[in-house]
Each structure stands twice: as C-alpha cells, then as structure tokens.
Design an enzyme around this catalytic site. Sequence first.
Site, PDB file in Angstrom:
ATOM      1  CB  CYS A   8      -0.908  -0.014   1.225  1.00  0.00           C
ATOM      2  SG  CYS A   8      -2.360   1.045   1.037  1.00  0.00           S
ATOM      3  CG  ASP A 131      -3.443  -0.097  10.438  1.00  0.00           C
ATOM      4  OD1 ASP A 131      -2.441  -0.543  11.027  1.00  0.00           O
ATOM      5  OD2 ASP A 131      -3.393   0.839   9.625  1.00  0.00           O
TER       6      ASP A 131
END
Length: 218
Positions: A8, A131
């Site tokens: 990412c 996360d």
Amino acid sequence: MKLDIKICGLSTADAVDRAVERGATHIGFIFFEKSPRNIAPEIAGELADRVRGRVKIVAVTVDANDEDLDDIVSLLRPDILQLHGHETAERILHIKALYGLPVMKVFSVREAADLDRVDPLIGVADRFLFDAKAPKGSELPGGNGVSFDWNLMASLDEGVNYMLSGGLNKDNVADAIASTRATGIDVSSGVESAPGVKDLGMIDAFFDAVADAKVSKR
C-alpha cells in the site's frame, strides 16, 4: 488458501513493478492529503495501468465525500474501495450502490473491545482490514509503523474475512501469519526507507520473509 499480499501507499513505477513481480495480489493508492503517501488520482491511474488485470487495484480513502470518490473511481478505476475513516453501515451501502465496487472497511485496534464494532458491518463490508490504532499525536489513521496484539484476533468470529496490517515488516510478518487467521497481509511503512519512499530492497526482503513463513507453516 492462498495468502493475499497488499503493498500500500505506492507512488512510483519502479515500486509498482517490483511489488507485482514479487507476487503482490493487491496494490494500494492512498488519497488522503495529510499522508506522505498521498497521490493524485490521475497519477495513480497511470501507475495502475502498468499492471491492470494482474493484481487488484485498491483505492484507500478516509471519510471521502462523493465528489472526491467520483474523481478517484473515474481516474483510477479501482477494483476495491478501502474505507479508512468513520464510515457507517449506511455510508458503506451508499458507496457500494453508487459505484458497484466491493468495499474493504478498516478498523483500528488496540484492545479487544475495538473488535466489537465489527459485528454491525458483517454482511455490509465485503472484507475487513485490521490496523493498529494511531499513536497519540499522529494525524494518520494508518501507515504509522506500529502494530497491535495479534492475539486479540482469536476472539473474532471465524467466518470474518480480513487482512492484517499495522507495523508489518520482514522481521515480524512470519509471526503475524502464524498467529492469526488473516487471509491477507498489508504492508506500507514496513517497506519504506523514509515516510512515503518505497525501497525496492525492502520490498524484496518482505516477500522473501513471507515465502519463508508460508513454507514453514505447511
């Protein structure tokens, strides 16, 4: 089951090419002005065109409005929308109906109670990403290079399909894979030499570590 691997916060052709060459299944582009990985939709679209059809292209947004999403979707043509803000079930359903794209909803985790927020969105979001909660003072909801206690994931319903993120790197990714039921892993700062600067050698090292982890898990 094949493990999905998402790199990412990409912003250069070299990093996109290397990630896909090494086996990334997903590549993510971040559209959030406060992030050092923020990218213009038209540039992200050009980078995505290099590998379109070979990997899933993910647009990462944080509480984006419809106008911003219109630009991102039209210029990037993503396969998945990743929502990293405070989006409600109603907002997610609206976005899915508007664009006809699957949604991956992100939750920030520090303690077991944080996982309770998942239940109302099961069946609404197509996939989840967990996360670590941002450190105090950080304006970034992700990409902070910190992890959380992965043992917390054991309390999650076994039917929940999720990717794991937060502080992953070549040194700890094997533990992450071994200690969770994650069907995918997501890395950003763990393959950077500086915030927003992807390092090709670190990308290689990360994929090497994932390969070793998958072999040892067999």
